[in-house]
Design a protein around this motif. Sequence first.
Motif, PDB file in Angstrom:
ATOM      1  N   SER A 145       0.917  -1.246   0.127  1.00  0.00           N
ATOM      2  CA  SER A 145      -0.041   0.138  -0.197  1.00  0.00           C
ATOM      3  C   SER A 145       0.735   1.231  -0.060  1.00  0.00           C
ATOM      4  N   ASP A 146       2.054   1.104   0.536  1.00  0.00           N
ATOM      5  CA  ASP A 146       3.075   2.471   0.496  1.00  0.00           C
ATOM      6  C   ASP A 146       4.342   2.219  -0.430  1.00  0.00           C
ATOM      7  N   LEU A 147       4.049   1.370  -1.289  1.00  0.00           N
ATOM      8  CA  LEU A 147       5.213   0.875  -2.338  1.00  0.00           C
ATOM      9  C   LEU A 147       4.955   1.869  -3.564  1.00  0.00           C
ATOM     10  N   ALA A 148       5.810   2.979  -3.605  1.00  0.00           N
ATOM     11  CA  ALA A 148       5.656   3.712  -4.845  1.00  0.00           C
ATOM     12  C   ALA A 148       6.396   3.076  -5.989  1.00  0.00           C
ATOM     13  N   TYR A 164      12.442  -1.262  -5.229  1.00  0.00           N
ATOM     14  CA  TYR A 164      13.083  -1.211  -3.872  1.00  0.00           C
ATOM     15  C   TYR A 164      13.566   0.475  -3.613  1.00  0.00           C
ATOM     16  N   ARG A 165      13.431   1.189  -4.677  1.00  0.00           N
ATOM     17  CA  ARG A 165      13.684   2.708  -4.655  1.00  0.00           C
ATOM     18  C   ARG A 165      12.807   3.327  -5.713  1.00  0.00           C
ATOM     19  N   ALA A 365      11.406   3.058  -2.273  1.00  0.00           N
ATOM     20  CA  ALA A 365      10.099   2.795  -2.869  1.00  0.00           C
ATOM     21  C   ALA A 365       9.236   2.760  -1.806  1.00  0.00           C
ATOM     22  N   LEU A 366       9.444   2.273  -0.812  1.00  0.00           N
ATOM     23  CA  LEU A 366       8.406   2.192   0.513  1.00  0.00           C
ATOM     24  C   LEU A 366       8.421   3.485   1.243  1.00  0.00           C
ATOM     25  N   GLN A 367       7.393   4.153   1.216  1.00  0.00           N
ATOM     26  CA  GLN A 367       7.263   5.688   1.688  1.00  0.00           C
ATOM     27  C   GLN A 367       6.162   5.655   2.636  1.00  0.00           C
TER      28      GLN A 367
END
Length: 444
Positions: A145-148, A164-165, A365-367
């Motif tokens: 859900s928070d992985l851009a 991952y970024r 990527a996880l924000q």
Amino acid sequence: MSNGRRDLDEESRREERTHMPRRLVSSLGTTAVLSLVLAACGGDGDADSATGDGGDGTLTVSVWNLEGTPEFQALFDAFEEAHPDITVEPVDILADDYEEKLTAMLAGGDQTDVITIKNVMEYGEYANRGQLLDITDVVESADTSDLAGLEAFDVDGSYFAMPYRQDFWVIYYNKTLFDEAGIDYPDTITWDEYVDIAEQLTEGEDEDKVYGTYHHTWRSVTQAISAAQTGGDLLGGDYSFFADQYEVAVGLQESGAAMDFGTANAQQASYQTMFETGATAMLPMGTWYIAAILAAEERGDTDVDWGIAPMAQRPDTDEVISFGSPTAFAVNENAANADAAKEFVEFAASAEGAKAIAEIGVVPALQTSEITETYFSLDGMPDDELSKKAFEPDVVELEMPVSERTADIDEILNQEHELIMVGDKSIEDGLSTMSERVRTEVRD
């Protein structure tokens, strides 16, 4: 591909979010253009390789310039600590040769377990050739859900990589030069204001000259931001929407407020050197540069007092729009240890992986608010409100959409970009030729 996202070594190289981009709007067309060939490519891999049978506790991961790209070792160390029965063995490739070498490796049935996806264009090609393992099960079992940037890897509802970024473009600025000139920091400015500030901050001559801004030679500096902010189609064959942004870029170098393209190209100018030595007051660049400038500060190579601000915007929008690209890990279809490879891919996209790279200045990527807090607490990281605001663009468009035509179009866009920027063609003639070539040489 001459895109804006670069590794640190190449220069020495969207949804609701609380502290990071709120929407990642992907212009990716993979679901429409990719017809996956799911059969594994030929080579030495056996039928058991996809299940990881026969694994010996060693996990191989393709990387570029291991020594100069610290995020890899940070992830490897964190993964090994969490999985003491697995040893990560990097397959280090020269950054400039990475895509070419990786293409040859995959075509030849190489069994390297984890493949680092440098940009989304290559991802589309590898997936199209059936060279990556379907890891939809990993994606669906994880909290994304928070992985851009995940949307960029959706191929007809299947996933062959996880980001991952997530990098996007901001404006780096030299606080000292702004303060000395008595100019306000560039807080959500228009492009006209950006030009005006750059001209005011330009001073000196020859070796002592300080430019108001520096635009690197990549076409993305002009073209990708134009597409993102106008809704223009980089694959469409009509590039008239580039005109305003080229007026900005060409005008800046004609006025002397930015180093001209020919000089920057001939001298192989480094954007790091330009900014870290105070030779430019502003620098539009991706967030990957933060890790490099923090490292330079730690080494004592620069003492520039810097901050970051949102990219300049068109006057007809209330949103902050930028562009960028995710970087991902995938599992080789011929992986010798596919199960361990899946564990690594999931770990890199998790909170543990995000924390590992955030601690060295790389944007994960996880924000989440926790990750952002870790990021802005780093030594040397500016923690002013404007810098934090720069991490909250409303929209981050994908830098270059993917299709079976992307590579050919990218080549044409690069060629015509250079001709415009060195003055061999007017903006009008260059865009006309660019449009005609894409329509006749590629689309038709």
